[in-house]
Motif scaffolding. Structure first.
Motif, short mmCIF file in Angstrom:
data_model
loop_
_atom_site.label_atom_id
_atom_site.label_comp_id
_atom_site.label_asym_id
_atom_site.label_seq_id
_atom_site.Cartn_x
_atom_site.Cartn_y
_atom_site.Cartn_z
N LYS A 26 -11.86 16.33 35.65
CA LYS A 26 -10.28 16.64 36.39
C LYS A 26 -11.23 17.03 38.03
CE LYS A 26 -8.33 18.42 32.50
NZ LYS A 26 -7.32 19.42 31.60
N ASP A 28 -13.31 16.03 40.19
CA ASP A 28 -13.02 15.01 40.75
C ASP A 28 -11.75 14.86 41.75
OD1 ASP A 28 -15.97 14.50 41.01
OD2 ASP A 28 -15.66 13.10 39.11
N ALA A 29 -10.26 14.93 40.40
CA ALA A 29 -9.46 14.44 41.02
C ALA A 29 -8.39 15.62 41.60
CB ALA A 29 -8.15 13.66 39.55
N ARG A 361 -1.11 20.71 41.90
CA ARG A 361 -1.59 19.50 41.21
C ARG A 361 -2.30 20.67 40.42
NH1 ARG A 361 -2.94 15.52 39.08
NH2 ARG A 361 -4.20 14.13 39.58
N LEU A 365 -3.36 20.14 36.81
CA LEU A 365 -4.92 19.39 36.46
C LEU A 365 -5.73 20.03 35.45
CD1 LEU A 365 -6.66 18.07 39.93
CD2 LEU A 365 -6.31 16.79 37.08
N LEU A 375 -4.08 13.63 34.59
CA LEU A 375 -5.21 12.82 35.97
C LEU A 375 -4.99 11.69 36.72
CD1 LEU A 375 -7.86 12.06 33.34
CD2 LEU A 375 -7.72 13.74 35.48
N ARG A 376 -3.08 11.27 36.54
CA ARG A 376 -2.44 10.25 37.21
C ARG A 376 -2.38 10.64 38.58
NH1 ARG A 376 0.64 13.72 40.45
NH2 ARG A 376 1.87 15.36 39.74
N PRO A 377 -2.47 9.93 39.21
CA PRO A 377 -3.15 9.57 41.47
C PRO A 377 -2.65 10.53 41.76
CG PRO A 377 -2.90 7.74 39.82
CD PRO A 377 -1.98 8.38 39.15
#
Length: 377
Positions: A26, A28-29, A361, A365, A375-377
């Motif tokens: 998360k 990283d995302a 966002r 997350l 974790l969707r793009p």
């Protein structure tokens, strides 16, 4: 000896690293999202910090804190955080009230210059004097200059019409709380804020206004403000530094990492005891029985059944960002930049931080359970 020192250093770092490791996908995302946002929305220098369960689990900076791209941004880059200062003011005044230094039911209108300032505000046509239609279709009543307004009314942004009954975000009146405190106590508001908030937590890299003699490090790391103009050849244009004096509404200069440490200190009761923290974050009820959008110096709302408290800060064409907390999850995001590219235009009459793409966002997350959503793009 060197091997022992390295081993000791790694051991000290292990609790933070271990905690962050479980959040790595998360984190990283979010980092990838934040980097893209910074590049696409004209934020020359952008920093953020994330805190979870008493630890700062991420602290990043993107871009440059100067026009010549010579000083890279870090998580310790500082910004004039504007209205996030109101949260410091609220904590200071609630603590002063608890100690009997002031009473939140005291009459704010005894401020020596209030009569003249209120008269000018009431006829100025300024939206914070009331009487103008808001974008959301609500016309707040005008301020009544002969009415008694308490300090608590000002902290709750309920000063228009009959004091205590109508909410409209009002930084102009809120800012004068510092003047009232100084007149009544004979002590600078900076000293009170340091005593009750900043020094109680040993916060570093922070200045309570640019005249703060102990805030030099924060001033040294300040990212100067810029206007983003994508249609022009020079896409980033330096702008004048907004008012850096400390008042009730603004003046704190700090890094996101420092503000995340401040958020942790609130959660751990090192600034206010639990009962005062609950009071600070509990909004009054509106006439229809629903909770108001503003408590004491903090916006308050629910999002997908979860309580959020937060505050944004915005200087047009200079700085923007916010401090967002999910108290029940001991979760915080602080993000700030030296343009107004992080500003999302929250209305003056209700809390809608989910309209910020960055806040949404983050919440998706870290504050929801579904991995598919998170974790969707």
């Amino acid at each position: 000896m060197l091997r022992a020192m390295i081993a000791a250093t790694l051991l000290l770092a292990l609790p933070v690293a271990t905690h962050a490791a479980g959040l790595k996908p998360k984190l990283d995302a979010f980092k990838a999202f934040a980097r893209d946002y910074q590049a696409q929305n004209g934020v020359l220098s952008m920093s953020y910090a994330i805190a979870k369960d008493g630890e700062i689990v991420a602290a990043e900076g993107f871009g440059w804190m100067d026009h010549d791209a010579e000083e890279p941004t870090t998580a310790d880059t500082t910004y004039l955080v504007a209205s996030i200062t109101k949260t410091f003011t609220a904590a200071t005044l609630l603590a002063m009230d608890a100690d009997g230094v002031i009473d939140l039911d005291d009459d704010f209108t005894t401020l020596s210059d209030w009569d003249e300032r209120c008269r000018r505000l009431s006829v100025s046509g300024n939206i914070f004097g009331g009487g103008q239609m808001l974008a959301e279709g609500y016309r707040p009543p005008r301020i009544r200059c002969g009415a008694r307004i308490s300090l608590r009314d000002v902290l709750r942004m309920r000063v228009l019409g009959e004091p205590g009954t109508n909410f409209l975000y009002n930084p102009i009146v809120f800012g004068r709380l510092s003047n009232w405190v100084e007149e009544k106590t004979g002590v600078s508001f900076q000293r009170w804020m340091r005593h009750y908030v900043i020094d109680k937590t040993d916060l570093e890299n922070i200045a309570a206004g640019w005249r703060d003699a102990r805030g030099g490090h924060a001033l040294r790391l300040l990212a100067p403000p810029f206007r983003y103009a994508p249609e022009e050849r020079a896409r980033f244009e330096p702008t004048a530094l907004p008012n850096p004096e400390l008042n009730g509404s603004s003046g704190i200069i700090a890094s996101p990492r420092t503000l995340a440490a401040y958020s942790i200190a609130l959660d751990e009761g090192r600034i206010l005891p639990p009962e005062l923290l609950r009071e600070m974050w509990t909004p009054p009820q509106e006439a229809n029985g629903s909770p108001a959008s503003y408590a004491h110096g903090w916006w308050s709302q629910e999002w997908r059944g979860q309580r959020l408290v937060w505050h944004g800060g915005w200087w047009p064409e200079a700085y923007a960002g916010f401090l967002l907390k999910v108290p029940d999850k001991r979760l915080t995001l602080v993000v700030y930049g030296n343009t107004d590219g992080l500003h999302w235009g929250n209305p003056l009459g209700r809390a809608e931080i989910e309209k910020s793409a960055v806040a949404l966002r983050f919440l998706e997350l870290f504050a929801v359970e579904s991995e598919d959503i998170a974790l969707r793009p």
